[in-house]
Design an enzyme around this catalytic site. Sequence first.
Site, PDB file in Angstrom:
ATOM      1  N   ARG A  97       0.816  -1.228   0.000  1.00  0.00           N
ATOM      2  CA  ARG A  97       0.000   0.000   0.000  1.00  0.00           C
ATOM      3  C   ARG A  97       0.845   1.273   0.000  1.00  0.00           C
ATOM      4  NH1 ARG A  97      -5.395  -1.496   3.519  1.00  0.00           N
ATOM      5  NH2 ARG A  97      -6.074  -3.164   2.149  1.00  0.00           N
TER       6      ARG A  97
ATOM      7  N   ASP B 202     -15.536   9.204   8.997  1.00  0.00           N
ATOM      8  CA  ASP B 202     -14.465   8.244   8.709  1.00  0.00           C
ATOM      9  C   ASP B 202     -13.139   9.003   8.736  1.00  0.00           C
ATOM     10  OD1 ASP B 202     -14.602   5.196   7.389  1.00  0.00           O
ATOM     11  OD2 ASP B 202     -12.706   6.250   7.037  1.00  0.00           O
TER      12      ASP B 202
HETATM   13  C1  LIG Z   1     -14.096  -2.261   7.440  1.00  0.00           C
HETATM   14  S1  LIG Z   1     -14.697  -0.618   7.329  1.00  0.00           S
HETATM   15  C2  LIG Z   1     -16.249  -0.775   8.189  1.00  0.00           C
HETATM   16  C3  LIG Z   1     -17.369  -0.018   7.503  1.00  0.00           C
HETATM   17  C4  LIG Z   1     -18.758  -0.177   8.139  1.00  0.00           C
HETATM   18  N1  LIG Z   1     -18.779   0.351   9.474  1.00  0.00           N
HETATM   19  C5  LIG Z   1     -19.217  -1.608   8.118  1.00  0.00           C
HETATM   20  O1  LIG Z   1     -19.268  -2.255   9.158  1.00  0.00           O
HETATM   21  O2  LIG Z   1     -19.520  -2.115   7.026  1.00  0.00           O
HETATM   22  C6  LIG Z   1     -13.665   0.215   8.527  1.00  0.00           C
HETATM   23  C7  LIG Z   1     -13.660   1.734   8.374  1.00  0.00           C
HETATM   24  O3  LIG Z   1     -13.064   2.307   9.541  1.00  0.00           O
HETATM   25  C8  LIG Z   1     -12.297   3.408   9.136  1.00  0.00           C
HETATM   26  N2  LIG Z   1     -11.288   3.712  10.181  1.00  0.00           N
HETATM   27  C9  LIG Z   1     -10.173   3.026  10.490  1.00  0.00           C
HETATM   28  N3  LIG Z   1      -9.502   3.662  11.466  1.00  0.00           N
HETATM   29  C10 LIG Z   1     -10.211   4.769  11.783  1.00  0.00           C
HETATM   30  C11 LIG Z   1     -10.032   5.835  12.704  1.00  0.00           C
HETATM   31  N4  LIG Z   1      -8.974   5.901  13.521  1.00  0.00           N
HETATM   32  N5  LIG Z   1     -10.975   6.809  12.750  1.00  0.00           N
HETATM   33  C12 LIG Z   1     -12.055   6.760  11.942  1.00  0.00           C
HETATM   34  N6  LIG Z   1     -12.288   5.793  11.036  1.00  0.00           N
HETATM   35  C13 LIG Z   1     -11.365   4.812  10.957  1.00  0.00           C
HETATM   36  C14 LIG Z   1     -11.694   2.982   7.815  1.00  0.00           C
HETATM   37  O4  LIG Z   1     -11.269   4.088   7.029  1.00  0.00           O
HETATM   38  C15 LIG Z   1     -12.842   2.192   7.182  1.00  0.00           C
HETATM   39  O5  LIG Z   1     -13.607   2.989   6.323  1.00  0.00           O
END
Ligand SMILES: C[S@@+](CC[C@H](N)C(=O)[O-])C[C@H]1O[C@@H](n2cnc3c(N)ncnc32)[C@H](O)[C@@H]1O
Length: 269
Positions: A32, A137
Amino acid sequence: MDKSVFDIFREIIYKKSGISLSEKKEALVGARVSKRLRALGIGSFEDYLRYLNDDQSGEEMVQLLDAISTNVTHFFREPEHFDLLSRLLRQGIEAGHRRFRFWSAGCSSGEEPYSLAMTICETCNAADYDMKILATDISTKILRRCINGIYEEKKMDSVPALLQDRYFEREEGSRRLYAVRQELKRMIMFKRLNLSAVPFPMKGPMDAIFCRNVMIYFDNDVRKKLLNEFYRLLKPEGYLFVGHAESLTGMLSGLKAARPSVYKKQSIA
Ligand SMILES: C[S@@+](CC[C@H](N)C(=O)[O-])C[C@H]1O[C@@H](n2cnc3c(N)ncnc32)[C@H](O)[C@@H]1O
């Protein structure tokens, strides 16, 4: 990427996002970050680290976190959560409540907040209430997709046909694209927010927080601080929804398990 360089990236990513990367993620991080190197025309990870460090604007850090975060999601993921939400909303309305606040924390490309919005619209006439969803996000790239609300046909498999007709418009063109209607978008406020940087600027109180499949990326220290913030922001008897694979055992104080992957804030007697 050799181990010492990987450890530097690991530390930076943890500090800036709370994302805790295990040793096993070395190849993933290498792949990445390499994309950023190519985009910038930089030849080595060490030069990239210097570039990152010198960038006073903070923009490259945002790009790095965009590249690292995992965004897998789909509409109506874990559908029983949406059934429960609909029941809770109905109960709130019957009890005479007019104001409702929901939060999709870690909303990815928008499938979760739009599923929330569809559930609300299917449960009541949203325009009759003070109804808002906050969608946040850390990734600006993914948040842009969330705000655009345009999805490819394969993404629509988990949206029942009736709801596709009600809440999406087919876009003209060669690719089959579906655009979320304004009726849903109007209910949602989109913001970039880092869940590991507590306290948050919001005051609440929230009726329900969806933070699903996000805390799996954090260690217990970050999780505990986040749960304290969720507790502060939820109203008494408000609900926290987490992913099915997540266990919060041993980390909760005022939040009590209501059913698997759903927690309720205890009201103060
Ligand atoms: C796997 S997705 C989950 C999406 C949705 N909540 C679901 O369950 O389908 C995880 C998301 O968390 C976000 N994320 C990761 N670390 C984060 C942080 N420190 N603060 C805010 N968002 C974060 C990522 O960018 C990603 O979009």
